[in-house]
Design a protein around this motif. Structure first.
Motif, short mmCIF file in Angstrom:
data_model
loop_
_atom_site.label_atom_id
_atom_site.label_comp_id
_atom_site.label_asym_id
_atom_site.label_seq_id
_atom_site.Cartn_x
_atom_site.Cartn_y
_atom_site.Cartn_z
N PRO A 1 -17.71 4.23 23.12
CA PRO A 1 -17.26 3.98 24.50
C PRO A 1 -16.05 3.06 24.59
O PRO A 1 -15.63 2.71 25.68
CB PRO A 1 -18.48 3.31 25.11
CG PRO A 1 -19.01 2.47 23.99
CD PRO A 1 -18.75 3.26 22.71
N THR B 1 -14.56 6.92 28.00
CA THR B 1 -15.91 6.97 28.53
C THR B 1 -16.55 8.29 28.11
O THR B 1 -15.86 9.24 27.74
CB THR B 1 -15.90 6.88 30.06
OG1 THR B 1 -15.26 8.07 30.58
CG2 THR B 1 -15.14 5.66 30.54
N GLN C 1 -15.75 5.51 38.11
CA GLN C 1 -16.00 5.36 36.68
C GLN C 1 -14.70 5.35 35.86
O GLN C 1 -14.74 5.12 34.66
CB GLN C 1 -16.88 6.51 36.19
CG GLN C 1 -18.18 6.67 36.95
CD GLN C 1 -18.93 7.92 36.52
OE1 GLN C 1 -18.74 8.42 35.43
NE2 GLN C 1 -19.78 8.41 37.40
N ARG D 1 -8.41 3.28 31.21
CA ARG D 1 -9.03 4.47 30.61
C ARG D 1 -8.09 5.67 30.68
O ARG D 1 -8.02 6.48 29.76
CB ARG D 1 -10.34 4.78 31.32
CG ARG D 1 -11.43 3.73 31.16
CD ARG D 1 -11.95 3.66 29.74
NE ARG D 1 -13.13 2.81 29.65
CZ ARG D 1 -13.79 2.55 28.52
NH1 ARG D 1 -13.36 3.09 27.39
NH2 ARG D 1 -14.85 1.78 28.52
#
Length: 352
Positions: free
Chosen positions: A96, A100, A228, A233
């Motif tokens: 992770p 993700t 999320q 990311r």
């Protein structure tokens, strides 16, 4: 107004801009309640229509004629459905800390999607490669992908919402396979009409995919799935995809040389074997992932723009090299050798 030189080298695909605008619309005004039901139903109809058109446009005669390049096609298929998925699985080691789990699922799905057709042909032509082989390779990849992509997704993403249940199997058959086969069967009667209206139908294709994207990202917004994803990311995902594309371009470039393919075939393999189809992948994702399709298609959208920018530069370089080697060794007395070089380069620059 002519575009600045640096923008012409790194083009922003207008369709990607439209896709991003559609995503923004879904973020600001997502479909909810009855509107969401209508959008989801319309997206399913559109997906079936897209795959019907894919089947109706594919010339079976041309595909069969292209079988004489079986080594080239097997190489492209191996890159698309073997090497890419293995790299996608290897990227699981980045979870992770870098990716993700959901973003990795989207990256792995990207690796399962068939090769693109239109841009592979355009770049192969620009680079003066084997255009006929690129057409056949892209077509074969699309045909195989209609069956193989859902099967690979079921095997490799079975725990991520893309596995085979009876409902998902029926969705795949009814929305992907049946329309595609119907298009092939009816091509005899509708193929001519589709050929005469290629430009208009191309716009319908793109507008249909925009509807699919809006429905998918609206569902993601309603479910709060975008909480999320952080900017870090997204940057990490883009970096991983840049490495993935660089690896595939290097592998296809030097691997095909070691395998003894002529230059024209090597170019076709480089562009067909390193690319992924946004047009095929987006509708497939809505069928395979359902309400989770928004994050599943995000890596594919980023990779599509990245491959366009990089391959545009690469195709122009190949084209210039081909033009340079085509210069006569004994130029005509009335024209200096430099003039011959400029003349040979002109078609390549116009193609870009």
């Amino acid at each position: 107004m002519p575009r600045p030189a640096f923008l012409s080298r790194f083009p922003l695909d207008p369709y990607i801009a439209a896709l991003l605008g559609t995503v923004l619309l879904a973020v600001l005004l997502p479909a909810r309640g009855q509107a969401a039901t209508v959008a989801d139903g319309a997206a399913k109809v559109v997906v079936a229509m897209l795959f019907f058109l894919y089947g109706a446009r594919l010339s079976t005669k041309e595909a069969v004629a292209g079988l004489r390049h079986w080594r080239l096609h097997l190489t492209v298929l191996a890159c698309t459905f073997v090497v890419f998925p293995l790299l996608g699985l290897a990227a699981g080691g980045l979870v992770p800390h870098v990716l993700t789990p959901r973003l990795h699922d989207g990256l792995l799905f990207l690796c399962l999607v068939p090769s693109t057709v239109q841009s592979s042909i355009a770049f192969t032509s620009m680079a003066r490669g084997n255009v006929a082989a690129a057409i056949c390779a892209g077509s074969f990849s699309s045909i195989v992908g209609i069956v193989l992509t859902p099967l690979l997704a079921a095997a490799l993403l079975g725990n991520s919402g893309a596995g085979f249940s009876l409902d998902s199997l029926l969705s795949i058959v009814s929305q992907l396979l049946v329309p595609f086969l119907a298009g092939q069967l009816l091509r005899r009667w509708v193929g001519g009409f589709l050929g005469r209206h290629r430009t208009v139908l191309g716009r319908v294709d793109r507008a249909s995919v925009l509807l699919v994207v809006y429905a998918a990202f609206s569902a993601g917004m309603v479910r709060g799935i975008w909480h999320q994803v952080t900017p870090w990311r997204l940057l990490a995902l883009l970096g991983v995809e840049a490495v993935l594309l660089a690896f595939m371009l290097t592998l296809t470039t030097y691997g095909t040389r070691r395998m003894g393919f002529p230059r024209e075939d090597r170019i076709a393999i480089v562009f067909a074997g390193s690319k992924k189809s946004l047009a095929a992948g987006l509708p497939m994702a809505t069928v395979l992932f359902g309400a989770d399709a928004s994050l599943a298609v995000l890596p594919l959208m980023l990779f599509h723009q990245l491959q366009l920018m990089v391959c545009a530069v690469l195709a122009k370089r190949y084209g210039r090299e081909a033009a340079a080697t085509a210069v006569p060794s004994m130029p005509a007395p009335s024209a200096p050798s430099g003039g011959a070089v400029v003349s040979a380069n002109a078609p390549a620059e116009q193609a870009g």
